[in-house]
Design a protein around this motif. Sequence first.
Motif, short mmCIF file in Angstrom:
data_model
loop_
_atom_site.label_atom_id
_atom_site.label_comp_id
_atom_site.label_asym_id
_atom_site.label_seq_id
_atom_site.Cartn_x
_atom_site.Cartn_y
_atom_site.Cartn_z
N TRP A 221 29.38 -18.49 41.29
CA TRP A 221 30.79 -18.74 40.95
C TRP A 221 30.89 -19.76 39.81
O TRP A 221 31.76 -19.67 38.95
CB TRP A 221 31.52 -19.23 42.19
CG TRP A 221 33.01 -19.04 42.18
CD1 TRP A 221 33.95 -20.02 42.17
CD2 TRP A 221 33.72 -17.79 42.22
NE1 TRP A 221 35.21 -19.46 42.19
CE2 TRP A 221 35.09 -18.10 42.22
CE3 TRP A 221 33.32 -16.46 42.24
CZ2 TRP A 221 36.08 -17.12 42.25
CZ3 TRP A 221 34.30 -15.48 42.27
CH2 TRP A 221 35.66 -15.82 42.28
N TYR A 222 29.98 -20.73 39.84
CA TYR A 222 29.89 -21.74 38.76
C TYR A 222 29.30 -21.12 37.50
O TYR A 222 29.85 -21.26 36.40
CB TYR A 222 29.03 -22.91 39.26
CG TYR A 222 28.60 -23.91 38.20
CD1 TYR A 222 29.46 -24.32 37.19
CD2 TYR A 222 27.33 -24.46 38.24
CE1 TYR A 222 29.06 -25.25 36.24
CE2 TYR A 222 26.91 -25.39 37.30
CZ TYR A 222 27.78 -25.78 36.30
OH TYR A 222 27.38 -26.69 35.36
N GLY B 186 33.33 -19.63 50.79
CA GLY B 186 34.25 -20.69 50.37
C GLY B 186 34.48 -21.78 51.40
O GLY B 186 35.03 -22.82 51.08
N GLY C 295 33.92 -23.64 39.35
CA GLY C 295 33.61 -24.45 40.52
C GLY C 295 32.54 -23.71 41.32
O GLY C 295 32.03 -22.67 40.89
N GLU C 296 32.22 -24.22 42.52
CA GLU C 296 31.21 -23.56 43.36
C GLU C 296 31.79 -23.08 44.69
O GLU C 296 31.07 -22.92 45.66
CB GLU C 296 30.02 -24.50 43.63
CG GLU C 296 29.03 -24.53 42.51
CD GLU C 296 27.78 -25.36 42.80
OE1 GLU C 296 26.82 -25.23 42.04
OE2 GLU C 296 27.76 -26.14 43.78
N TYR C 297 33.09 -22.82 44.70
CA TYR C 297 33.76 -22.45 45.95
C TYR C 297 33.10 -21.24 46.61
O TYR C 297 32.95 -21.18 47.83
CB TYR C 297 35.24 -22.16 45.66
CG TYR C 297 36.09 -21.89 46.89
CD1 TYR C 297 36.51 -22.93 47.71
CD2 TYR C 297 36.47 -20.60 47.23
CE1 TYR C 297 37.29 -22.69 48.84
CE2 TYR C 297 37.25 -20.34 48.35
CZ TYR C 297 37.66 -21.39 49.15
OH TYR C 297 38.43 -21.14 50.26
N GLU D 143 24.49 -27.18 50.23
CA GLU D 143 25.07 -28.24 49.40
C GLU D 143 24.45 -29.61 49.61
O GLU D 143 24.40 -30.42 48.69
CB GLU D 143 26.59 -28.32 49.65
CG GLU D 143 27.33 -27.11 49.15
CD GLU D 143 28.83 -27.30 49.13
OE1 GLU D 143 29.45 -27.00 48.10
OE2 GLU D 143 29.40 -27.74 50.15
N ASP E 198 38.21 -28.70 47.35
CA ASP E 198 38.48 -28.05 48.63
C ASP E 198 39.95 -28.25 49.03
O ASP E 198 40.59 -29.20 48.58
CB ASP E 198 37.57 -28.65 49.71
CG ASP E 198 36.17 -28.06 49.66
OD1 ASP E 198 36.06 -26.83 49.71
OD2 ASP E 198 35.19 -28.82 49.57
N HIS F 89 41.06 -21.46 43.30
CA HIS F 89 39.60 -21.70 43.30
C HIS F 89 38.93 -20.85 42.22
O HIS F 89 38.20 -19.90 42.51
CB HIS F 89 39.03 -21.40 44.69
CG HIS F 89 39.68 -22.20 45.78
ND1 HIS F 89 39.51 -23.56 45.92
CD2 HIS F 89 40.53 -21.83 46.78
CE1 HIS F 89 40.21 -23.99 46.97
NE2 HIS F 89 40.84 -22.96 47.50
N SER G 265 32.12 -28.24 40.22
CA SER G 265 32.83 -29.14 41.13
C SER G 265 33.88 -28.34 41.92
O SER G 265 34.72 -27.68 41.33
CB SER G 265 33.52 -30.24 40.31
OG SER G 265 34.26 -31.08 41.14
N THR G 266 33.78 -28.42 43.23
CA THR G 266 34.67 -27.64 44.09
C THR G 266 35.79 -28.52 44.61
O THR G 266 35.54 -29.55 45.23
CB THR G 266 33.89 -27.04 45.27
OG1 THR G 266 32.84 -26.23 44.74
CG2 THR G 266 34.78 -26.19 46.14
N ARG H 224 28.08 -23.82 52.51
CA ARG H 224 29.36 -23.21 52.14
C ARG H 224 29.20 -21.70 52.21
O ARG H 224 28.33 -21.14 51.54
CB ARG H 224 29.77 -23.65 50.73
CG ARG H 224 31.18 -23.20 50.34
CD ARG H 224 31.52 -23.66 48.94
NE ARG H 224 31.65 -25.10 48.84
CZ ARG H 224 32.75 -25.79 49.12
NH1 ARG H 224 33.83 -25.16 49.53
NH2 ARG H 224 32.77 -27.10 48.99
#
Length: 686
Positions: free
Chosen positions: A498-499, A340, A491-493, A323, A466, A487, A463-464, A337
């Motif tokens: 995931w995004y 998650g 997002g990018e969790y 990240e 947290d 989540h 956008s994650t 990350r």
Amino acid sequence: MKKEIPVPILAKKPTKLEKHGDVRIDNYYWLNDRENSEVIAYLEAENAYNDAMTAHTKDFQKDLFEEIKGRIKEDDSSVPYKLNGYWYIKKYEEGKDYPIHTRRKGSLDAPEEILFDVNEMAKDYSYYKLSGISISPNNKLVAYGVDTVSRRQYVIHIKNLETGEIYKERIENTTGSATWAADNKTLFYANKDEQTLRSEKIYKHKLGDEVANDVVVFHEEDETYITFVYKTKSKKYLVIGSYSTLTMEYRILEADTPDGEFRVFQERVRGLEYSISHYKDHFYVMSNKDKATNFKLSKTPENNTGKEHWEDIIPHRAAVLLEDIEIFKDFFVLSERDNGLNKIRIIRWDGKEDYYLPFDNETYTANTSVNVDFDTETLRYTYNSMTTPASVIDFNMVTKTKEVKKEQEVLGGKFDKNNYTSERLWATSSDGTKIPMSVMYRKGIKKDGTNPVFQYAYGSYGSTIDPYFSSARLSLLDRGFIFVLAHVRGGEYLGRNWYEDGKLMHKKNTFTDFIDCSKYLIEQKYTSAKHLYASGGSAGGLLMGAISNMNPELYNGIIASVPFVDVITTMLDDSIPLTTGEYDEWGNPNEKEYYEYMKSYSPYDNVETKEYPNMLVTTGLHDSQVQYWEPAKWVAKLRELKTDNRILLLHTDMEAGHGGASGRFESLKEVAEEYAFLLDLENIKE
């Protein structure tokens, strides 16, 4: 007998919208005119209706506001950080809404120098935002941006820190930030298009010159990109960046030659995302080159920066998202990350050490903090979890010892983190994907289906959100609510894929993930449909609009803040701020395939004659990101078509924009309003 409160009625003025042979009739398109007195009258009528419908909760709102405010330390200050020989501190004083920015020379015992008392600066304005404080290399001047409208169009001013004089230059319509060259007299800044608010030009300003004579050093002509300018942490280079959702490009120039020509670092290649950091005679490049979906780290010589020279030093990993990178004299620090969870990895330049900071929780957030000093052994990072207030920690990368510089105080005497618990749950989505949720509640709650649940998500732009601590949230938890952060994809969790799996032609995964989380919470008896509440803002407000159309029966109440609900009409109007840059996120509806997919989920286009949950919708008249007319039209159409007698409220802040009120306590009134709405639906009166 209870007096009936008349519902605002909005005149229908049909507008025919046609694209790809498809005709949509928009009865409320005419709300797209903030100069029209009829529009303002409607928004004010909705505000009056909202006030009347919530009159019985006004005292409770005030109590909630005081309760939430009572947990916040009013006379507070940030942990000092050192920059170029000065210690910088931001502090708040009791009863005051805005910060005071100060510094001390050499040591924390030196006399305090006040840079800005924003309380004084803001006293004649209903909205005031100070941004982009940039100190000159010789410490004598400061450039800063001011927005008094809440449309994110900042005026840059320059102040002499020795005399206190504010120079005559007023650089209007900027992003608010400016970057000094090494000569202490040349400033670079990004200018915005007046209508679309896209930052499109980088200008060079010489101290004392007429602003009208400022020179354009770069013009980003592609409407899907925005541009910005900054200086590397090493102070050697000025950098101009251009980015769209999928593609990056940088230009560099030595900071001691501000009148030279910027040169392209690596020209844009569609789909190539990269960022650059400078150290000694190399640049370090974080990129997705060669299908590195989760990003990798490479290095390249200063004088050979094209991608053919990039040499991998941290390879791509399928399970770990890279990240960020932070560069120091003896170390570099990676933010990663994994499954998650945030990981902070510390590596010596000489390769002798490579280790991770230890964290022992499943619902925590850890991020590198303000690390402006290059020649230091100290890494500053922040840590918090859903049950643990935020801490600022200094970690010595050589001795591996840490010092907690500050832990957020929760005042009021009632908070004990041992009274709360958090957990991570996994729901199974309709396509078989496991969707994680971070959950927090007071210990002792029984899972019998009667608990109220406040379920929140965002789910766009990678956008994650947290899992984080919120002292305001305690006002719900202490009254029996369970808080759930879903989540969802978008997002990018769980990494870059995931995004990718929650955007463009996969956008509906964001909505079905949220719904499947809700169903799981009901099945597992955390709650029931009578006690489930959903909330989201901006693109998360789109999520709220979508779920209210798809599965309204699952929710007793929905809060949609500044919601992006009129997807097609907005994305077809390239005069609206930020639209063209969003095509890689949502798709371009000028192409039939994207048009039809957007139309299938756009909340405004899919309002039907049926029952809807209780709803509170908020917006700001000056919002530059989601124009006020989107939520206003949506509410009008819901009023027209919904068949239930549940509550539907629209609250327009006639002074503010996308971020709401500017004062630190004013924004808590908005939180109190939302909480009172939820608690009232649960028949909780105090």
